[in-house]
Design an enzyme around this catalytic site. Structure first.
Site, PDB file in Angstrom:
ATOM      1  N   GLU A 149     -12.064   1.200 128.572  1.00 44.89           N
ATOM      2  CA  GLU A 149     -11.128   2.322 128.517  1.00 44.89           C
ATOM      3  C   GLU A 149     -10.391   2.313 129.853  1.00 44.89           C
ATOM      4  O   GLU A 149     -10.812   2.928 130.819  1.00 44.89           O
ATOM      5  CB  GLU A 149     -11.914   3.611 128.289  1.00 44.89           C
ATOM      6  CG  GLU A 149     -11.130   4.659 127.557  1.00 44.89           C
ATOM      7  CD  GLU A 149     -10.677   5.743 128.483  1.00 44.89           C
ATOM      8  OE1 GLU A 149      -9.509   5.652 128.919  1.00 44.89           O
ATOM      9  OE2 GLU A 149     -11.463   6.637 128.771  1.00 44.89           O
ATOM     10  N   CYS A 156      -6.489   9.595 132.281  1.00 42.36           N
ATOM     11  CA  CYS A 156      -5.885   8.360 131.732  1.00 42.36           C
ATOM     12  C   CYS A 156      -4.908   8.714 130.630  1.00 42.36           C
ATOM     13  O   CYS A 156      -4.057   7.910 130.279  1.00 42.36           O
ATOM     14  CB  CYS A 156      -6.900   7.330 131.280  1.00 42.36           C
ATOM     15  SG  CYS A 156      -8.469   7.948 130.890  1.00 42.36           S
TER      16      CYS A 156
HETATM   17  C1  UN1 Z   1      -9.875  10.233 130.704  1.00 41.08           C
HETATM   18  O1  UN1 Z   1      -8.864  10.618 131.290  1.00 41.08           O
HETATM   19  O2  UN1 Z   1     -10.544   9.273 131.135  1.00 41.08           O
HETATM   20  O3  UN1 Z   1      -7.985  13.325 126.052  1.00 41.08           O
HETATM   21  C2  UN1 Z   1     -10.426  10.907 129.515  1.00 41.08           C
HETATM   22  C3  UN1 Z   1      -8.225  13.790 127.173  1.00 41.08           C
HETATM   23  C4  UN1 Z   1      -9.665  14.079 127.504  1.00 41.08           C
HETATM   24  C5  UN1 Z   1     -10.340  12.838 127.968  1.00 41.08           C
HETATM   25  C6  UN1 Z   1      -9.616  12.063 129.025  1.00 41.08           C
HETATM   26  N1  UN1 Z   1     -10.326  14.602 126.337  1.00 41.08           N
HETATM   27  O4  UN1 Z   1      -7.351  14.037 127.993  1.00 41.08           O
END
Ligand code: UN1
Length: 511
Positions: free
Chosen positions: A267, A301
């Site tokens: 990820e 992310c």
């Molecule tokens: C991340 O930024 O690694 O969808 C995860 C989202 C959160 C998870 C982000 N539920 O922004």
């Protein structure tokens, strides 16, 4: 209560002291490691606590414990494994407020988002409990008479989980809770920028594990050395490495894991865009865009980094965004009025400043923000820039609240701009035009793992599979059938007849 007083009481309630251990074998034993590193509060740049540095002996103790526990845990019926995760979820419910505060203290996200992160863990726990009774295999039609064919899912082994600072709790839960109901055991290597949240969670897991005979199902290894992740990636005892972090680091991890035929779940970076077409409801789009770009100070992310706006709406939306950006309260993450906290550390502030400077030099225009704030802690202003999609700074993922805005003429052009990025995590379209909406979600639309209509790029629910394409790495975690990554598939054929017919009609008669 002052920020400092709150920090002190929350840390002590969660069992954290001034000097904390480096590793946990998950059966109540903690190891000190050699040397230590600092856990800091990014909103004041002050020391919160020190944490032991795990080295080779602690690492080996942790992996050995997880490996031995796997031998036992895989034999526990899955619904019983689910009960362990259910009680963990209940414990998180009880301690949600303190844990949410700890996340806010340690990584600087606002309290509401810190609490949201613990809620995300609770949601995954509930999901995993249900899943523990639904690890279904298929029965398949055999081509041979009196044969039965089926598929079973067996526990995989030790899962190594490498997490990033920005979701110091939830991303562990996505992986660990699902892995645990699947019969795997876990070695967690959290970011050295968020060790205290990990220690607090491990303490809770240890207590719950003791009730359930689940000792060493969850283990923890802390280190601020880059070699720690590489060690996990190279270790043949670790069947699955789930990595969250930058594409560059993910590339290294995946090459190492592939070299030993291990399994990898990646990820990595996102460079998420939202398209606003000529029909969009701007009252709805505006808060979604601001939350996507400014939430977690642009350090998700899934953060919105590029905004692709139809030329007929560009001036109106840009003006409304500038207005909204100037109203975003930046400051103490524990203050309920704050919408944006600090960046994680001085290097993140430098990356922000360098990226704004580079984009300006390329011809970008700052519409709002653009500089760091002169106050203690690692604060910057939420930043809006006119930019071109092809510029190197726009093509990079900078973990900061910078939103690049650009205009488009027709929807083909918008989609082409949208997909012209190396990363492919999340995407959004704001529209009231059903043709554009359906096209965006079609095979010729967004090329991302997540594509939303009339909501932002961030803030996904755990029930869906989470992850993305291209340099995001292709992994899927959390909901849907992501559990299959944590198990090994076995195809079984049973002959209940009295003859031996061969597949493919092959005749092989022994006379
Ligand atoms: C991340 O930024 O690694 O969808 C995860 C989202 C959160 C998870 C982000 N539920 O922004």
């Amino acid at each position: 209560m002052s920020h400092e007083a709150l920090a002190e009481s929350v840390l002590s309630r969660l069992g954290l002291s001034e000097a904390n251990p480096a590793a946990a074998t998950g059966d109540g034993h903690w190891l000190r490691g050699s040397g230590s590193f600092a856990a800091e509060d990014p909103s004041s740049a002050r020391l919160l606590a020190r944490v032991g540095r795990g080295t080779a002996p602690e690492y080996d103790a942790v992996v050995a414990a997880a490996q031995a526990a796997f031998g036992r845990w895989r034999e526990v019926p899955a619904p019983r494994r689910g009960l362990f995760v259910r009680d963990l979820g209940d414990e998180l419910r009880r301690q949600k407020d303190d844990l949410g505060t700890l996340v806010a203290l340690e990584v600087g996200k606002i309290k509401a988002e810190g609490d949201g992160e613990i809620q995300e863990m609770i949601d995954v726990a509930d999901f995993a409990v249900g899943l523990s009774r639904q690890l279904y295999g298929l029965t398949l039609a055999s081509e041979r008479p009196h044969h039965r064919m089926m598929e079973q899912w067996h526990p995989l082994g030790v899962a190594g989980i490498i997490t990033s600072f920005n979701f110091p709790a939830a991303v562990w839960a996505w992986n660990a809770f699902i892995a645990a109901v699947c019969g795997d055991t876990v070695v967690w290597k959290p970011s050295p920028k968020a060790p205290l949240t990990a220690i607090a969670l491990q303490r809770i897991a240890d207590r719950v594990a003791a009730y359930h005979g689940a000792e060493s199902v969850f283990t923890l290894f802390l280190s601020d050395e880059a070699a720690a992740g590489a060690r996990l990636a190279a270790d043949p005892r670790v069947a699955l490495v789930s990595f969250t972090g930058s594409s560059n680091a993910g590339r290294q991890v995946s090459q190492t894991v592939a070299g030993r035929f291990g399994r990898c779940l990646l990820e990595c970076s996102g460079n998420n865009a939202a398209i606003v077409d000529e029909t969009a409801d701007l009252d709805l789009a505006l808060p979604a865009i601001v939350f996507g770009a400014v939430g977690t100070a642009g350090q998700r992310c899934t953060s919105t980094r590029r905004l692709i706006v139809h030329e007929s709406r560009f001036e109106e939306l840009a003006a409304r965004l500038v207005d909204a950006y100037t109203q975003v309260r930046v400051g103490d993450p524990l203050d309920a009025a704050t919408l944006m906290g600090p960046l994680i550390d001085p290097r993140a502030v430098e990356a922000f400043t360098a990226t704004v400077t580079e984009t300006r030099r390329l011809g970008g225009q700052v519409l709002a923000g653009g500089s760091r704030l002169t106050r203690p802690g690692h604060f910057v202003a939420p930043t809006l820039m006119r930019a071109d999609n092809s510029w190197p700074s726009v093509q990079r993922e900078t973990f900061a609240p910078i939103l690049y805005v650009m205009r488009y003429r027709d929807f083909d052009n918008a989609l082409a701009l949208h997909n012209a990025a190396r990363q492919g995590l999340s995407s959004a379209l704001f529209t009231l035009d059903m043709r554009n909406a359906e096209r965006f979600l079609s095979a010729v639309g967004s090329d991302c793992g997540i594509a939303n209509v009339n909501l932002g790029t961030s803030g996904a629910e755990i029930g869906g599979a989470f992850g993305g394409e291209k340099e995001t790495g292709g992994g899927r975690e959390a909901g849907s059938d992501a559990w299959k990554n944590y198990m090994r598939r076995q195809t079984n054929t049973v002959n209940w007849g009295t003859t031996l017919p061969l597949a493919q009609g092959i005749r092989f008669d022994l006379h």
